[in-house]
Design a protein around this motif. Structure first.
Motif, PDB file in Angstrom:
ATOM      1  N   TRP A   1      26.904 -48.979   6.432  1.00  0.00           N
ATOM      2  CA  TRP A   1      27.554 -48.381   7.598  1.00  0.00           C
ATOM      3  C   TRP A   1      26.538 -48.112   8.708  1.00  0.00           C
ATOM      4  O   TRP A   1      26.799 -48.392   9.885  1.00  0.00           O
ATOM      5  CB  TRP A   1      28.259 -47.089   7.194  1.00  0.00           C
ATOM      6  CG  TRP A   1      29.559 -47.286   6.476  1.00  0.00           C
ATOM      7  CD1 TRP A   1      29.761 -47.266   5.129  1.00  0.00           C
ATOM      8  CD2 TRP A   1      30.833 -47.550   7.062  1.00  0.00           C
ATOM      9  NE1 TRP A   1      31.086 -47.496   4.833  1.00  0.00           N
ATOM     10  CE2 TRP A   1      31.775 -47.669   5.999  1.00  0.00           C
ATOM     11  CE3 TRP A   1      31.281 -47.692   8.367  1.00  0.00           C
ATOM     12  CZ2 TRP A   1      33.119 -47.922   6.226  1.00  0.00           C
ATOM     13  CZ3 TRP A   1      32.632 -47.943   8.592  1.00  0.00           C
ATOM     14  CH2 TRP A   1      33.539 -48.059   7.522  1.00  0.00           C
ATOM     15  N   ASN A   2      25.387 -47.544   8.345  1.00  0.00           N
ATOM     16  CA  ASN A   2      24.360 -47.257   9.351  1.00  0.00           C
ATOM     17  C   ASN A   2      23.892 -48.522  10.061  1.00  0.00           C
ATOM     18  O   ASN A   2      23.662 -48.535  11.275  1.00  0.00           O
ATOM     19  CB  ASN A   2      23.160 -46.573   8.696  1.00  0.00           C
ATOM     20  CG  ASN A   2      23.446 -45.128   8.340  1.00  0.00           C
ATOM     21  OD1 ASN A   2      24.457 -44.560   8.766  1.00  0.00           O
ATOM     22  ND2 ASN A   2      22.571 -44.529   7.556  1.00  0.00           N
ATOM     23  N   THR A   3      23.745 -49.611   9.280  1.00  0.00           N
ATOM     24  CA  THR A   3      23.296 -50.881   9.863  1.00  0.00           C
ATOM     25  C   THR A   3      24.324 -51.414  10.846  1.00  0.00           C
ATOM     26  O   THR A   3      23.974 -51.875  11.944  1.00  0.00           O
ATOM     27  CB  THR A   3      23.040 -51.910   8.754  1.00  0.00           C
ATOM     28  OG1 THR A   3      22.071 -51.398   7.842  1.00  0.00           O
ATOM     29  CG2 THR A   3      22.532 -53.220   9.333  1.00  0.00           C
ATOM     30  N   MET A   4      25.610 -51.342  10.472  1.00  0.00           N
ATOM     31  CA  MET A   4      26.655 -51.859  11.358  1.00  0.00           C
ATOM     32  C   MET A   4      26.758 -51.033  12.638  1.00  0.00           C
ATOM     33  O   MET A   4      26.951 -51.576  13.740  1.00  0.00           O
ATOM     34  CB  MET A   4      27.998 -51.849  10.612  1.00  0.00           C
ATOM     35  CG  MET A   4      29.047 -52.780  11.216  1.00  0.00           C
ATOM     36  SD  MET A   4      28.560 -54.511  11.153  1.00  0.00           S
ATOM     37  CE  MET A   4      28.616 -54.976  12.877  1.00  0.00           C
ATOM     38  N   ILE A   5      26.607 -49.721  12.518  1.00  0.00           N
ATOM     39  CA  ILE A   5      26.605 -48.853  13.706  1.00  0.00           C
ATOM     40  C   ILE A   5      25.433 -49.210  14.610  1.00  0.00           C
ATOM     41  O   ILE A   5      25.572 -49.309  15.834  1.00  0.00           O
ATOM     42  CB  ILE A   5      26.549 -47.379  13.277  1.00  0.00           C
ATOM     43  CG1 ILE A   5      27.867 -46.957  12.619  1.00  0.00           C
ATOM     44  CG2 ILE A   5      26.243 -46.470  14.467  1.00  0.00           C
ATOM     45  CD1 ILE A   5      27.835 -45.582  11.993  1.00  0.00           C
ATOM     46  N   SER A   6      24.271 -49.433  14.003  1.00  0.00           N
ATOM     47  CA  SER A   6      23.080 -49.804  14.770  1.00  0.00           C
ATOM     48  C   SER A   6      23.271 -51.154  15.457  1.00  0.00           C
ATOM     49  O   SER A   6      22.826 -51.351  16.597  1.00  0.00           O
ATOM     50  CB  SER A   6      21.861 -49.848  13.839  1.00  0.00           C
ATOM     51  OG  SER A   6      20.713 -50.261  14.518  1.00  0.00           O
TER      52      SER A   6
ATOM     53  N   THR B   1      22.134 -42.101  10.239  1.00  0.00           N
ATOM     54  CA  THR B   1      23.387 -42.375  10.951  1.00  0.00           C
ATOM     55  C   THR B   1      23.337 -41.810  12.363  1.00  0.00           C
ATOM     56  O   THR B   1      23.661 -42.497  13.342  1.00  0.00           O
ATOM     57  CB  THR B   1      24.573 -41.745  10.194  1.00  0.00           C
ATOM     58  OG1 THR B   1      24.510 -42.081   8.810  1.00  0.00           O
ATOM     59  CG2 THR B   1      25.892 -42.229  10.772  1.00  0.00           C
ATOM     60  N   PHE B   2      22.922 -40.567  12.469  1.00  0.00           N
ATOM     61  CA  PHE B   2      22.892 -39.926  13.789  1.00  0.00           C
ATOM     62  C   PHE B   2      21.773 -40.496  14.662  1.00  0.00           C
ATOM     63  O   PHE B   2      21.895 -40.516  15.890  1.00  0.00           O
ATOM     64  CB  PHE B   2      22.747 -38.419  13.629  1.00  0.00           C
ATOM     65  CG  PHE B   2      24.027 -37.741  13.224  1.00  0.00           C
ATOM     66  CD1 PHE B   2      25.031 -37.525  14.158  1.00  0.00           C
ATOM     67  CD2 PHE B   2      24.244 -37.354  11.911  1.00  0.00           C
ATOM     68  CE1 PHE B   2      26.229 -36.922  13.786  1.00  0.00           C
ATOM     69  CE2 PHE B   2      25.429 -36.746  11.533  1.00  0.00           C
ATOM     70  CZ  PHE B   2      26.433 -36.528  12.471  1.00  0.00           C
ATOM     71  N   ALA B   3      20.695 -40.953  14.040  1.00  0.00           N
ATOM     72  CA  ALA B   3      19.640 -41.604  14.833  1.00  0.00           C
ATOM     73  C   ALA B   3      20.181 -42.873  15.490  1.00  0.00           C
ATOM     74  O   ALA B   3      19.934 -43.129  16.671  1.00  0.00           O
ATOM     75  CB  ALA B   3      18.438 -41.923  13.949  1.00  0.00           C
ATOM     76  N   SER B   4      20.943 -43.664  14.723  1.00  0.00           N
ATOM     77  CA  SER B   4      21.557 -44.882  15.282  1.00  0.00           C
ATOM     78  C   SER B   4      22.596 -44.529  16.339  1.00  0.00           C
ATOM     79  O   SER B   4      22.686 -45.177  17.392  1.00  0.00           O
ATOM     80  CB  SER B   4      22.209 -45.702  14.158  1.00  0.00           C
ATOM     81  OG  SER B   4      21.267 -46.117  13.212  1.00  0.00           O
ATOM     82  N   LEU B   5      23.385 -43.508  16.061  1.00  0.00           N
ATOM     83  CA  LEU B   5      24.436 -43.085  16.982  1.00  0.00           C
ATOM     84  C   LEU B   5      23.835 -42.618  18.311  1.00  0.00           C
ATOM     85  O   LEU B   5      24.255 -43.045  19.395  1.00  0.00           O
ATOM     86  CB  LEU B   5      25.247 -41.968  16.331  1.00  0.00           C
ATOM     87  CG  LEU B   5      26.603 -41.613  16.946  1.00  0.00           C
ATOM     88  CD1 LEU B   5      27.568 -42.776  16.814  1.00  0.00           C
ATOM     89  CD2 LEU B   5      27.185 -40.378  16.265  1.00  0.00           C
ATOM     90  N   LEU B   6      22.838 -41.732  18.241  1.00  0.00           N
ATOM     91  CA  LEU B   6      22.219 -41.195  19.453  1.00  0.00           C
ATOM     92  C   LEU B   6      21.455 -42.272  20.223  1.00  0.00           C
ATOM     93  O   LEU B   6      21.432 -42.269  21.461  1.00  0.00           O
ATOM     94  CB  LEU B   6      21.287 -40.040  19.089  1.00  0.00           C
ATOM     95  CG  LEU B   6      21.974 -38.788  18.523  1.00  0.00           C
ATOM     96  CD1 LEU B   6      20.937 -37.804  18.002  1.00  0.00           C
ATOM     97  CD2 LEU B   6      22.844 -38.131  19.584  1.00  0.00           C
ATOM     98  N   SER B   7      20.823 -43.194  19.477  1.00  0.00           N
ATOM     99  CA  SER B   7      20.109 -44.287  20.133  1.00  0.00           C
ATOM    100  C   SER B   7      21.072 -45.168  20.921  1.00  0.00           C
ATOM    101  O   SER B   7      20.774 -45.607  22.035  1.00  0.00           O
ATOM    102  CB  SER B   7      19.360 -45.123  19.090  1.00  0.00           C
ATOM    103  OG  SER B   7      18.703 -46.203  19.679  1.00  0.00           O
ATOM    104  N   ALA B   8      22.254 -45.416  20.342  1.00  0.00           N
ATOM    105  CA  ALA B   8      23.260 -46.223  21.040  1.00  0.00           C
ATOM    106  C   ALA B   8      23.726 -45.517  22.310  1.00  0.00           C
ATOM    107  O   ALA B   8      23.830 -46.137  23.380  1.00  0.00           O
ATOM    108  CB  ALA B   8      24.444 -46.484  20.119  1.00  0.00           C
ATOM    109  N   PHE B   9      23.988 -44.214  22.226  1.00  0.00           N
ATOM    110  CA  PHE B   9      24.408 -43.464  23.413  1.00  0.00           C
ATOM    111  C   PHE B   9      23.313 -43.454  24.471  1.00  0.00           C
ATOM    112  O   PHE B   9      23.590 -43.476  25.673  1.00  0.00           O
ATOM    113  CB  PHE B   9      24.779 -42.035  23.018  1.00  0.00           C
ATOM    114  CG  PHE B   9      26.035 -41.936  22.210  1.00  0.00           C
ATOM    115  CD1 PHE B   9      27.133 -42.729  22.508  1.00  0.00           C
ATOM    116  CD2 PHE B   9      26.130 -41.058  21.150  1.00  0.00           C
ATOM    117  CE1 PHE B   9      28.297 -42.646  21.763  1.00  0.00           C
ATOM    118  CE2 PHE B   9      27.284 -40.953  20.400  1.00  0.00           C
ATOM    119  CZ  PHE B   9      28.375 -41.757  20.704  1.00  0.00           C
TER     120      PHE B   9
END
Length: 634
Positions: free
Chosen positions: A411-416, A445-453
């Motif tokens: 899941w983390n990879t797909m979010i990234s 997960t939140f690192a990928s999420l925040l990086s995307a934002f």
């Protein structure tokens, strides 16, 4: 047809005890009686069992023991009989003898339990242990030690804990052999805290207990703990063997501790400990992780016997250190000498493909995995990352959907992946779907999420999820999360707010945070906050030439030429050269490297002309679009 020429252990008396001149019957009976008394001596029977290597001899001794009553009154003979059959590889025959014994004590059970253990039959060990308990036989230290080892081989943690409870009830809670087996069980099954608690209660510890703790922590990724226990082992005066050195090498690599890794290697050389393929492969892996690729390759090239694991460590090392071309060359050479790459090596190649955007090679590896291996979660995650970085996000999603039992890493990879492609809606959508699948997000997960934002400039959403991470999911923000938040604010021009966050969260010594702030100040030409960030970065004394160049560029933007000269002097005194920026693309199966401001490529003028033509076409399209819009408005 060949006849069996083996002589029986007990030939007929008529051939052994009749003399040439035919002694009297009294003499014959006396000889037979003497022989009978001699064989009735337990030591004699044990000697005979130890000396023979033939099944029929052991069977004759077995028959003699039955007729003389040894199996009724001398259980050690029963134990030796079972052990003898086991020694010659007749485990099934040993079990038949065991089942027919009229009396069975703990020593007989231990012989059979040990036989099953050496034959790697843990289920039979556990079955025999249960039978032993049902019959009321009291297990001893050997029984518990071997049975707990069988629980480990069968990965039966609950059964192992039950056996440990029975060992405590029988008074073996301080037995160093039993405790050592329990420590190993806990470590291998991931019960690290339980192992540490048991180790702390032990009144006596031997070198095996210490080694189990050091290697267990290293294999579990608790490298600091591994080093801590190793130092405790030294304080207790225990020697250092090859096994504990392997644990230290693994810990050194995970910690990136160059000094410790080299020291352990030097110790192995000085003491002459055997440098087998396992030790050499661990050395390659350690040197790769601490960035000493030249030493890693030197150790690898001197290996007499190489394995698939050895090749995989080298290939992964090249990929992890950004040497994609070396990784490709190594996997080709690996196959040329007769080795077929395993999943570890292939994941390393996929990582190299991700770095240089080699879609063709990545697809070839994908096909190879499907043909020769199976698509597990690790290889699926590597393929998702590769396709995403090569621009084929649809293939990443397809592999994600086909992966069975998607775990948190998938899941983390797909979010990234969606974050890299700037698809903020899909980033949030995947996050929501993950939480709906009862998978709890973690710090990654939140690192990928925040990086995307951050890359998308979605400030309000980034702040919302940063707060949710803290308050709803009780995850303490790490430096990486703060870097994403500061970068998010700085990119959008809110550098004063970013500075307030740094000051309020006590991030004064976090170098990456100040670098993110300075980048935003340069983009938005905020010289006052940028001056604070630049000077703080210099105080933290960065050794990275890229960061020093960023500071130098800021001072040049602010026209502070004295500071520019000071930073350049600092860079020269550090004897560091800035690595020029470059890009790599794949053309007709070959990697092409393009350096910044490099004019040496033979197609340089042609490429510039193509770029000018493309730029002209884009301007024309934009002009036509603007004209069309004006016409529609009128």
């Amino acid at each position: 047809m060949r006849r069996d020429t083996q002589k029986p252990f007990f030939p007929p008396p008529s051939t052994r005890f009749l003399s040439a001149n035919h002694d009297t019957t009294r003499g014959k009976n006396r000889n037979i009686a003497d022989l009978h008394r001699t064989l009735l001596c337990p030591r004699r029977l044990k000697f005979l069992l130890t000396a023979t290597k033939h099944s029929n001899h052991i069977t004759q001794i077995h028959a003699f023991a039955i007729t003389t009553g040894h199996l009724l009154h001398g259980s050690f003979i029963a134990r030796d009989l079972v052990a003898s059959f086991v020694r010659i590889g007749e485990i099934s025959h040993a079990r038949k003898v065991f089942d027919q014994l009229p009396q069975r004590n703990v020593s007989v059970y231990n012989s059979m339990v040990l036989a099953y253990s050496r034959g790697n039959r843990p289920d039979d060990v556990l079955g025999l242990y249960d039978e032993m308990i049902d019959e009321g036989a009291k297990p001893d230290s050997s029984t518990f030690t071997v049975t707990i080892k069988a629980c480990l081989n069968a990965m039966a943690l609950e059964k192992g804990e039950a056996v440990w409870c029975q060992a405590v009830e029988c008074g073996y809670e301080n037995d160093v052999f039993v405790c050592s087996s329990v420590l190993n069980l806990y470590m291998k099954c991931g019960k690290i805290q339980e192992a540490e608690a048991l180790f702390g209660k032990m009144k006596r510890r031997d070198v095996i207990c210490w080694t189990t703790m050091v290697t267990g922590f290293a294999q579990a990724g608790e490298s600091l703990k591994a080093v801590e226990f190793y130092r405790g082992m030294q304080r207790e005066g225990f020697g250092r063997d090859g096994v504990v050195m392997l644990g230290l090498l693994q810990a050194s690599g995970d910690l990136g501790d160059q000094r410790m890794g080299c020291s352990v290697h030097g110790y192995l050389i000085r003491t002459g400990l055997p440098m087998n393929v396992v030790v050499e492969t661990t050395l390659v892996d350690m040197y790769v992780k601490i960035g000493f690729l030249e030493l890693a390759f030197r150790v690898f090239s001197r290996m007499v016997f190489k394995t698939v694991v050895s090749w995989g460590s080298l290939i992964s090392g090249f990929a992890q250190n950004g040497l994609a071309d070396k990784a490709f060359e190594a996997v080709v050479e690996m196959q040329s000498v007769g080795f077929q790459p395993d999943l570890v090596a292939l994941v390393g190649v996929l990582s190299a493909c991700s770095q240089v955007g080699s879609l063709k090679t990545g697809r070839s590896v994908h096909c190879y995995i499907l043909k020769r291996h199976f698509l597990d979660r690790v290889s699926a995650t590597a393929l998702m990352d590769m396709y995403s970085k090569c621009g084929v996000i649809a293939s990443s999603r397809e592999i994600f959907e086909r992966t069975r039992s998607q775990d948190l890493v998938c899941w983390n990879t797909m979010i990234s992946c969606y974050g890299i492609h700037g698809d903020g809606e899909e980033v949030v959508s995947m996050f929501v779907k993950m939480t709906e699948s009862d998978i709890k997000p973690d710090h990654a997960t939140f690192a990928s999420l925040l990086s995307a934002f951050s890359h998308l400039g979605l400030v309000e959403q980034g702040q919302h999820w940063f707060s949710a991470m803290r308050n709803r999911y009780n995850i303490k923000p790490s430096e990486k999360h703060y870097v994403c938040l500061i970068d998010l604010l700085a990119r959008s021009g809110r550098v004063e707010e970013a500075l307030d966050v740094i000051n309020s969260e006590e991030l004064d010594n976090a170098l990456p945070v100040w670098v993110a702030l300075l980048s935003g100040c340069i983009n938005h030409r905020n010289l006052s906050v940028g001056d604070i960030a630049a000077n703080r970065i210099l105080e933290l004394n960065p050794g990275n030439t890229g960061i020093q160049t960023l500071v130098c560029n800021f001072f040049a933007t602010a026209k502070k030429w004295k500071e520019v000269a000071r930073v350049r002097k600092l860079m020269r005194s550090g004897a560091m050269e800035k690595v020029p920026g470059y890009s790599v693309i794949e053309v007709n199966g070959q990697l092409r490297t393009f350096l910044m401001e490099d004019l040496s490529h033979r197609e340089h003028h042609h490429m510039l002309q193509v770029l000018r033509d493309l730029s002209s076409e884009m301007r024309n399209i934009m002009s036509e679009a603007c004209t069309s819009t004006d016409t529609d408005t009128r």
